[in-house]
Enzyme design. Structure first.
Site, mmCIF file in Angstrom:
data_model
loop_
_atom_site.group_PDB
_atom_site.id
_atom_site.type_symbol
_atom_site.label_atom_id
_atom_site.label_comp_id
_atom_site.label_asym_id
_atom_site.label_seq_id
_atom_site.Cartn_x
_atom_site.Cartn_y
_atom_site.Cartn_z
ATOM 1 N N LYS A 1 -6.882 7.329 -19.462
ATOM 2 C CA LYS A 1 -7.234 7.864 -20.787
ATOM 3 C C LYS A 1 -6.015 7.869 -21.711
ATOM 4 O O LYS A 1 -5.395 6.845 -21.904
ATOM 5 C CB LYS A 1 -7.849 9.259 -20.622
ATOM 6 C CG LYS A 1 -8.949 9.346 -19.550
ATOM 7 C CD LYS A 1 -10.256 8.694 -19.957
ATOM 8 C CE LYS A 1 -11.281 8.632 -18.830
ATOM 9 N NZ LYS A 1 -11.623 9.924 -18.242
ATOM 10 N N ARG B 1 0.843 -1.199 0.000
ATOM 11 C CA ARG B 1 0.000 0.000 0.000
ATOM 12 C C ARG B 1 0.875 1.244 0.000
ATOM 13 O O ARG B 1 0.600 2.220 -0.690
ATOM 14 C CB ARG B 1 -0.942 0.030 1.209
ATOM 15 C CG ARG B 1 -1.602 1.400 1.397
ATOM 16 C CD ARG B 1 -2.839 1.404 2.289
ATOM 17 N NE ARG B 1 -2.737 0.558 3.452
ATOM 18 C CZ ARG B 1 -2.024 0.861 4.559
ATOM 19 N NH1 ARG B 1 -1.360 1.998 4.637
ATOM 20 N NH2 ARG B 1 -1.997 0.031 5.565
ATOM 21 N N TYR C 1 -15.371 17.773 -15.998
ATOM 22 C CA TYR C 1 -15.832 16.379 -16.082
ATOM 23 C C TYR C 1 -16.942 16.126 -15.044
ATOM 24 O O TYR C 1 -16.836 16.570 -13.893
ATOM 25 C CB TYR C 1 -14.617 15.486 -15.810
ATOM 26 C CG TYR C 1 -14.899 14.013 -15.756
ATOM 27 C CD1 TYR C 1 -15.314 13.317 -16.880
ATOM 28 C CD2 TYR C 1 -14.734 13.313 -14.564
ATOM 29 C CE1 TYR C 1 -15.552 11.955 -16.815
ATOM 30 C CE2 TYR C 1 -14.967 11.950 -14.497
ATOM 31 C CZ TYR C 1 -15.385 11.275 -15.622
ATOM 32 O OH TYR C 1 -15.621 9.941 -15.554
ATOM 33 N N ASP D 1 -6.566 19.954 -14.480
ATOM 34 C CA ASP D 1 -6.880 18.600 -14.932
ATOM 35 C C ASP D 1 -6.358 18.487 -16.365
ATOM 36 O O ASP D 1 -6.906 19.087 -17.290
ATOM 37 C CB ASP D 1 -8.392 18.337 -14.859
ATOM 38 C CG ASP D 1 -8.742 16.876 -15.181
ATOM 39 O OD1 ASP D 1 -8.005 16.251 -15.980
ATOM 40 O OD2 ASP D 1 -9.752 16.363 -14.663
HETATM 41 C C1 LIG Z 1 -12.075 10.331 -16.968
HETATM 42 C C2 LIG Z 1 -11.759 11.641 -16.401
HETATM 43 C C3 LIG Z 1 -11.522 11.798 -15.025
HETATM 44 C C4 LIG Z 1 -11.657 10.652 -14.042
HETATM 45 O O1 LIG Z 1 -10.720 9.652 -14.255
HETATM 46 P P1 LIG Z 1 -10.973 8.103 -13.871
HETATM 47 O O2 LIG Z 1 -9.674 7.454 -14.187
HETATM 48 O O3 LIG Z 1 -12.114 7.617 -14.694
HETATM 49 O O4 LIG Z 1 -11.292 8.070 -12.410
HETATM 50 C C5 LIG Z 1 -11.184 13.059 -14.570
HETATM 51 N N1 LIG Z 1 -11.095 14.114 -15.393
HETATM 52 C C6 LIG Z 1 -11.332 13.998 -16.714
HETATM 53 C C7 LIG Z 1 -11.208 15.203 -17.589
HETATM 54 C C8 LIG Z 1 -11.678 12.764 -17.271
HETATM 55 O O5 LIG Z 1 -11.926 12.654 -18.578
#
Ligand SMILES: *Cc1c(COP(=O)(O)O)cnc(C)c1O
Length: 382
Positions: free
Chosen positions: A197, A48, A100, A172
């Site tokens: 992503k 962890r 998001y 972000d």
């Molecule tokens: C998908 C996404 C998230 C969240 O990410 P996860 O890996 O699905 O938890 C946050 N910000 C943006 C812009 C996203 O596209």
């Protein structure tokens, strides 16, 4: 080491194995690490707290982001949540109004419990952000380009406002990845993203990362990640480091295809509006050209009034799979209002400009000619 992103991404973590001289760092699944002496803290102790593969991935991403260090978590959401652990109780958190859906859901939920007060602002408008900062805020979370409307916020301008107000700025960076945008270079304190992503790019793991400009914050947020147990799993970290090696090449090729697809859509009478920062008609085009190293692989569009129903169009697409994610090597399509942004209230969606009929495309690595042919066919048969 080279400052070239391609070289950094390919060489990350290679030749670090001291057991067998494996070129590719091995996958270490062990929960516990044997000590030579009970009083001496080894490099790895308990999974962890730390895992060798996760730590190599964190170093690789930090290097690409020009960060002091990074904390790799089990999802993009837990990365964003990690930033909220040590803000004062009841503090205001300013967030892009069209962030998001999951980010808004998280802030709203924490807001209902009184942990913080979410304040949604159009962060593309620095005056509105300055107004919001007339009252103390613990953090600004700006998503740029925003998902799905791809609005561009001025990171350098936001960082200046944050500094003057004695607060911190997190960007972000999910839609761009460090190959296309490095928020810390423009003065942001944190770059957070969903590793799920574009960064991993192969749609086979879930992860997140917080990159910090300040080494002290790396230690503090690392402490929190261990305390609450949100570090990424060993296998997911292994996959993400493998995916990251081709990130510079994938991102470049996906940007090129997206530019072609966006131009084609923009010229088609069945399409009323295309959101793509690479089009000169996009309101954020000049800013995107300045602060980004590419325009990305996401496109949103609205169909013309007499065009077919968007639900029929996305269902008729074949090269674009109807599924909610983005940034993978495979092209995907979705209707954000029904899918990725369904957790937002209809009022919040209207305010963020996410119409029920908006279609979002994530451009993958198939040929642009095939992607365009698929769109052309779906727009005709639907
Ligand atoms: C998908 C996404 C998230 C969240 O990410 P996860 O890996 O699905 O938890 C946050 N910000 C943006 C812009 C996203 O596209």
């Amino acid at each position: 080491m080279s400052s070239d992103q391609r070289t950094k991404a390919i060489r990350a973590g290679l030749n670090t194995d001291r057991s067998w001289n494996a070129v590719i760092p091995p996958l270490s699944l062990s929960t516990a690490y044997r000590r030579e002496d009970p009083a001496i803290q080894p490099a790895f102790d308990y999974a962890r707290t730390g895992n060798p593969g996760r730590s190599l991935l964190a170093d690789a991403i930090a290097e690409l982001e020009n960060a002091a260090g990074a904390i790799v978590t089990g999802s993009g959401m837990s990365a964003i949540d990690l930033l909220l652990h040590d803000i004062p109780h009841g503090a205001r958190v300013i967030c892009s109004h069209d962030a998001y859906g999951g980010t808004r859901r998280l802030l709203d939920a924490r807001g209902r419990g009184g942990r913080l007060i979410p304040v949604y602002v159009d962060t593309t408008d620095l005056e509105k952000v300055a107004d919001a900062l007339n009252e103390d805020a613990a953090l600004i979370i700006a998503e740029t380009p925003s998902n799905p409307r791809l609005r561009i916020s001025d990171i350098k301008g936001l960082a200046r406002l944050a500094r003057n107000a004695g607060t911190e700025l997190a960007v972000d960076n999910t839609v761009m990845s460090p190959v296309l945008q490095r928020p810390l270079d423009w003065g942001a304190d944190y770059s957070v993203q969903s590793v799920t992503k574009l960064l991993n790019g192969h749609s086979d793991m879930v992860g997140g990362v917080v990159c910090c400009a300040d080494p002290e914050r790396v230690a503090e947020l690392g402490w929190w990640a261990n305390c609450v147990g949100v570090g990424a799993a060993a296998f997911d970290s292994y996959l993400a480091l493998r995916g990251l090696r081709t990130l510079p090449l994938r991102a470049r090729a996906q940007c090129e295809s997206a530019q072609e697809v966006a131009r084609w859509l923009d010229a088609d009478p069945r399409v009323a509006r295309v959101d793509y920062p690479g089009l000169t008609s996009h309101p954020g085009h000049a800013l995107a050209a300045r602060q980004q190293d590419g325009f990305g692989q996401l496109i949103s569009l609205e169909l013309a009034k007499d065009a077919p129903d968007p639900r029929a169009v996305v269902s008729a697409l074949e090269i674009f799979t109807l599924a909610q994610s983005l940034g993978g090597v495979e092209s995907l399509c979705c209707i954000p209002a029904l899918m990725t942004h369904a957790s937002m209230s209809p009022e919040a969606r209207a305010e963020a400009g996410v119409a029920d009929s908006l279609i979002r495309l994530s451009i993958g690595l198939e040929s642009a000619a095939d992607q365009i042919a698929d769109l052309d066919r779906a727009l005709s048969v639907a």
